[in-house]
Design a protein around this motif. Structure first.
Motif, PDB file in Angstrom:
ATOM      1  N   SER A 163       0.835  -1.202   0.000  1.00 29.97           N
ATOM      2  CA  SER A 163       0.000   0.000   0.000  1.00 29.97           C
ATOM      3  C   SER A 163       0.868   1.250   0.000  1.00 29.97           C
ATOM      4  O   SER A 163       1.930   1.290   0.628  1.00 29.97           O
ATOM      5  N   TYR A 164       0.378   2.258  -0.710  1.00 32.63           N
ATOM      6  CA  TYR A 164       1.076   3.534  -0.796  1.00 32.63           C
ATOM      7  C   TYR A 164       0.138   4.634  -0.313  1.00 32.63           C
ATOM      8  O   TYR A 164      -0.896   4.901  -0.929  1.00 32.63           O
ATOM      9  N   VAL A 165       0.482   5.225   0.810  1.00 31.74           N
ATOM     10  CA  VAL A 165      -0.356   6.239   1.452  1.00 31.74           C
ATOM     11  C   VAL A 165       0.234   7.613   1.184  1.00 31.74           C
ATOM     12  O   VAL A 165       1.406   7.869   1.476  1.00 31.74           O
ATOM     13  N   MET A 166      -0.581   8.505   0.636  1.00 32.50           N
ATOM     14  CA  MET A 166      -0.148   9.869   0.358  1.00 32.50           C
ATOM     15  C   MET A 166      -0.525  10.785   1.521  1.00 32.50           C
ATOM     16  O   MET A 166      -1.607  10.645   2.098  1.00 32.50           O
ATOM     17  N   ALA A 167       0.357  11.716   1.832  1.00 35.91           N
ATOM     18  CA  ALA A 167       0.108  12.646   2.936  1.00 35.91           C
ATOM     19  C   ALA A 167      -0.794  13.783   2.463  1.00 35.91           C
ATOM     20  O   ALA A 167      -0.400  14.959   2.433  1.00 35.91           O
ATOM     21  N   CYS A 168      -2.020  13.425   2.104  1.00 38.05           N
ATOM     22  CA  CYS A 168      -2.976  14.430   1.601  1.00 38.05           C
ATOM     23  C   CYS A 168      -3.338  15.450   2.670  1.00 38.05           C
ATOM     24  O   CYS A 168      -3.803  16.549   2.351  1.00 38.05           O
ATOM     25  N   GLU A 169      -3.137  15.075   3.930  1.00 36.00           N
ATOM     26  CA  GLU A 169      -3.409  16.031   5.007  1.00 36.00           C
ATOM     27  C   GLU A 169      -2.462  17.224   4.944  1.00 36.00           C
ATOM     28  O   GLU A 169      -2.789  18.305   5.462  1.00 36.00           O
ATOM     29  N   GLN A 170      -1.302  17.054   4.315  1.00 36.74           N
ATOM     30  CA  GLN A 170      -0.363  18.172   4.202  1.00 36.74           C
ATOM     31  C   GLN A 170      -0.916  19.275   3.296  1.00 36.74           C
ATOM     32  O   GLN A 170      -0.875  20.453   3.651  1.00 36.74           O
ATOM     33  N   THR A 171      -1.417  18.895   2.138  1.00 32.04           N
ATOM     34  CA  THR A 171      -2.004  19.905   1.251  1.00 32.04           C
ATOM     35  C   THR A 171      -3.250  20.514   1.881  1.00 32.04           C
ATOM     36  O   THR A 171      -3.480  21.722   1.777  1.00 32.04           O
ATOM     37  N   ALA A 172      -4.047  19.683   2.560  1.00 33.20           N
ATOM     38  CA  ALA A 172      -5.270  20.182   3.190  1.00 33.20           C
ATOM     39  C   ALA A 172      -4.948  21.203   4.274  1.00 33.20           C
ATOM     40  O   ALA A 172      -5.663  22.198   4.446  1.00 33.20           O
ATOM     41  N   TYR A 173      -3.881  20.972   5.008  1.00 28.69           N
ATOM     42  CA  TYR A 173      -3.483  21.894   6.077  1.00 28.69           C
ATOM     43  C   TYR A 173      -3.145  23.270   5.508  1.00 28.69           C
ATOM     44  O   TYR A 173      -3.594  24.304   6.042  1.00 28.69           O
ATOM     45  N   VAL A 174      -2.394  23.277   4.414  1.00 26.57           N
ATOM     46  CA  VAL A 174      -2.051  24.561   3.791  1.00 26.57           C
ATOM     47  C   VAL A 174      -3.310  25.218   3.224  1.00 26.57           C
ATOM     48  O   VAL A 174      -3.471  26.447   3.295  1.00 26.57           O
ATOM     49  N   GLU A 175      -4.225  24.415   2.691  1.00 32.87           N
ATOM     50  CA  GLU A 175      -5.492  24.969   2.206  1.00 32.87           C
ATOM     51  C   GLU A 175      -6.271  25.614   3.349  1.00 32.87           C
ATOM     52  O   GLU A 175      -6.949  26.633   3.158  1.00 32.87           O
ATOM     53  N   GLY A 176      -6.200  25.010   4.534  1.00 33.52           N
ATOM     54  CA  GLY A 176      -6.851  25.606   5.689  1.00 33.52           C
ATOM     55  C   GLY A 176      -6.255  26.956   6.032  1.00 33.52           C
ATOM     56  O   GLY A 176      -6.977  27.906   6.370  1.00 33.52           O
ATOM     57  N   ILE A 177      -4.944  27.046   5.933  1.00 37.11           N
ATOM     58  CA  ILE A 177      -4.269  28.326   6.166  1.00 37.11           C
ATOM     59  C   ILE A 177      -4.751  29.368   5.154  1.00 37.11           C
ATOM     60  O   ILE A 177      -5.038  30.519   5.515  1.00 37.11           O
ATOM     61  N   ILE A 178      -4.840  28.947   3.898  1.00 40.61           N
ATOM     62  CA  ILE A 178      -5.323  29.858   2.846  1.00 40.61           C
ATOM     63  C   ILE A 178      -6.756  30.304   3.139  1.00 40.61           C
ATOM     64  O   ILE A 178      -7.083  31.494   3.060  1.00 40.61           O
ATOM     65  N   ALA A 179      -7.603  29.344   3.477  1.00 39.76           N
ATOM     66  CA  ALA A 179      -9.018  29.659   3.728  1.00 39.76           C
ATOM     67  C   ALA A 179      -9.171  30.656   4.865  1.00 39.76           C
ATOM     68  O   ALA A 179      -9.974  31.596   4.789  1.00 39.76           O
ATOM     69  N   ALA A 180      -8.395  30.449   5.934  1.00 39.40           N
ATOM     70  CA  ALA A 180      -8.490  31.353   7.086  1.00 39.40           C
ATOM     71  C   ALA A 180      -8.048  32.760   6.735  1.00 39.40           C
ATOM     72  O   ALA A 180      -8.516  33.740   7.339  1.00 39.40           O
ATOM     73  N   ASN A 181      -7.148  32.870   5.774  1.00 38.69           N
ATOM     74  CA  ASN A 181      -6.680  34.189   5.345  1.00 38.69           C
ATOM     75  C   ASN A 181      -7.591  34.834   4.302  1.00 38.69           C
ATOM     76  O   ASN A 181      -7.493  36.043   4.070  1.00 38.69           O
ATOM     77  N   MET A 182      -8.446  34.039   3.675  1.00 37.08           N
ATOM     78  CA  MET A 182      -9.296  34.570   2.610  1.00 37.08           C
ATOM     79  C   MET A 182     -10.738  34.825   3.047  1.00 37.08           C
ATOM     80  O   MET A 182     -11.447  35.608   2.419  1.00 37.08           O
ATOM     81  N   THR A 183     -11.193  34.162   4.098  1.00 41.77           N
ATOM     82  CA  THR A 183     -12.591  34.317   4.494  1.00 41.77           C
ATOM     83  C   THR A 183     -12.879  35.720   5.014  1.00 41.77           C
ATOM     84  O   THR A 183     -12.054  36.326   5.705  1.00 41.77           O
TER      85      THR A 183
END
Length: 347
Positions: free
Chosen positions: A148-168
């Motif tokens: 199995s190959y697990v991607m750290a998709c939580e890493q991109t999501a975390y940065v997206e959260g940072i973006i969202a908090a700055n854009m809302t």
């Protein structure tokens, strides 16, 4: 034991039925200069003996998201190694074991299951086909012939959260997932955690469509968030999530793409697209088949390995883009660690 016997009976039944099963898209990787030439009998024999790879997908190969990126990544990797690719599309959970068995009975040496839900069936079917190698994405399944190959998709999501908090502007943001398996839960949680690292008091709304393909359901979930003043919405809901992006366009609020460059779906409203580089992941995985180093383990790949990345939109203001780029570099270098949390926080 009863489970294996029942599964074996299913496999035998499947093998005896023609034309019953998921739609298959037969593809051979683009020919190289050598395979394009009508050559000797030795070349023909080598072509006949090419490794056959079966790809199992929960959606279509042209969904502009989770499944398309896997299909294109598998094609690219198979082209590199001279392998033949065949894809089974739109598989439900109940279809998976049968699809695996179909490929194995047809002589496929490698079978790829794309998504966490493909892990458990792989462990079961792999026992019946010890000479077939199973490669699963986003699962924790491992056996002698299952990796199995697990991607750290939580890493991109975390940065997206940072973006969202700055854009809302309303201080309300939302995330929409499909069926809440671990590989999706970690994304929604990562998004929330990233946003709250900027503003702990931000209002976060999470919801689950329990569907991978119905765009109308995701649109309804998004509209419910918009009614609650959400002005940034992220999705990780496969093709279903495209409906959430349409709702954002209709309401003229910000949205975020997932799995694939989804800027064409919301050119004026998109902030970014989280990219899951299955060409990198499957190149690594099929490379172990090619060089004989395949080993049944669970492998973790993230931003540092190029398995996941964030495509930032020109809609982002320069200051927010700089903040996002700094966070990305910190994650790549190891200076920032993003927690992988599988806890289901939103029902």
């Amino acid at each position: 034991m009863k489970k294996i016997i029942c599964l074996l009976m299913t496999v035998m039944m499947v093998a005896s039925l023609a034309g019953c099963g998921a739609k298959e898209t037969k593809e051979t990787a683009e020919p190289t200069a050598e395979t394009e030439t009508q050559g000797t009998s030795e070349e023909a024999e080598a072509d006949k003996d090419a490794v056959k790879v079966g790809l199992c997908l929960s959606g279509s190969i042209n969904d502009q998201g989770w499944n398309q990126t896997a299909y294109e990544g598998a094609l690219k990797a198979c082209d590199k190694y001279g392998y033949e690719l065949n894809a089974a599309e739109n598989l439900t959970t109940a279809d998976i074991a049968q699809a695996y068995a179909d490929f194995a009975n047809d002589g496929y040496q490698v079978i790829i299951g794309h998504g966490y839900e493909f892990g458990e069936p792989a462990l079961e079917v792999a026992e019946l086909y010890p000479d077939v190698k199973f490669i699963i994405t986003e699962a924790d399944a491992a056996a002698e012939n299952v990796a199995s190959y697990v991607m750290a998709c939580e890493q991109t999501a975390y940065v997206e959260g940072i973006i969202a908090a700055n854009m809302t502007e309303t201080n309300v943001i939302g995330a929409i997932g499909p069926i809440p398996g671990d590989s999706l839960v970690k994304i929604v949680n990562g998004f929330e955690d990233g946003a709250k690292s900027v503003n702990p008091d931000i209002t976060f709304i999470g919801s689950w469509t329990n569907d991978f393909v119905d765009t109308q359901i995701a649109m309804e979930h998004a509209n419910a968030m918009i009614e609650k003043k959400a002005d940034v919405i992220k999705h990780c809901a496969n093709a279903c999530g495209n409906g959430a992006m349409q709702a954002a366009v209709d309401a003229d609020i910000w949205c975020m793409g997932d799995s694939y460059d989804q800027s064409s779906l919301a050119p004026e409203n998109i902030l970014d697209s989280a990219l899951y580089n299955l060409d990198v992941v499957l190149d690594i995985a099929l490379g172990t088949v090619n060089d004989g180093t395949f080993k049944g383990e669970v492998y973790n790949l993230g931003m540092a390995e190029g398995a996941v990345e964030l495509l930032l939109s020109d809609n982002l203001p320069d200051d927010v883009k700089a903040i996002a780029e700094d966070a990305i570099e910190q994650i790549k270098s190891g200076a920032m660690t993003v927690e992988r949390d599988y806890t289901l926080r939103q029902q």
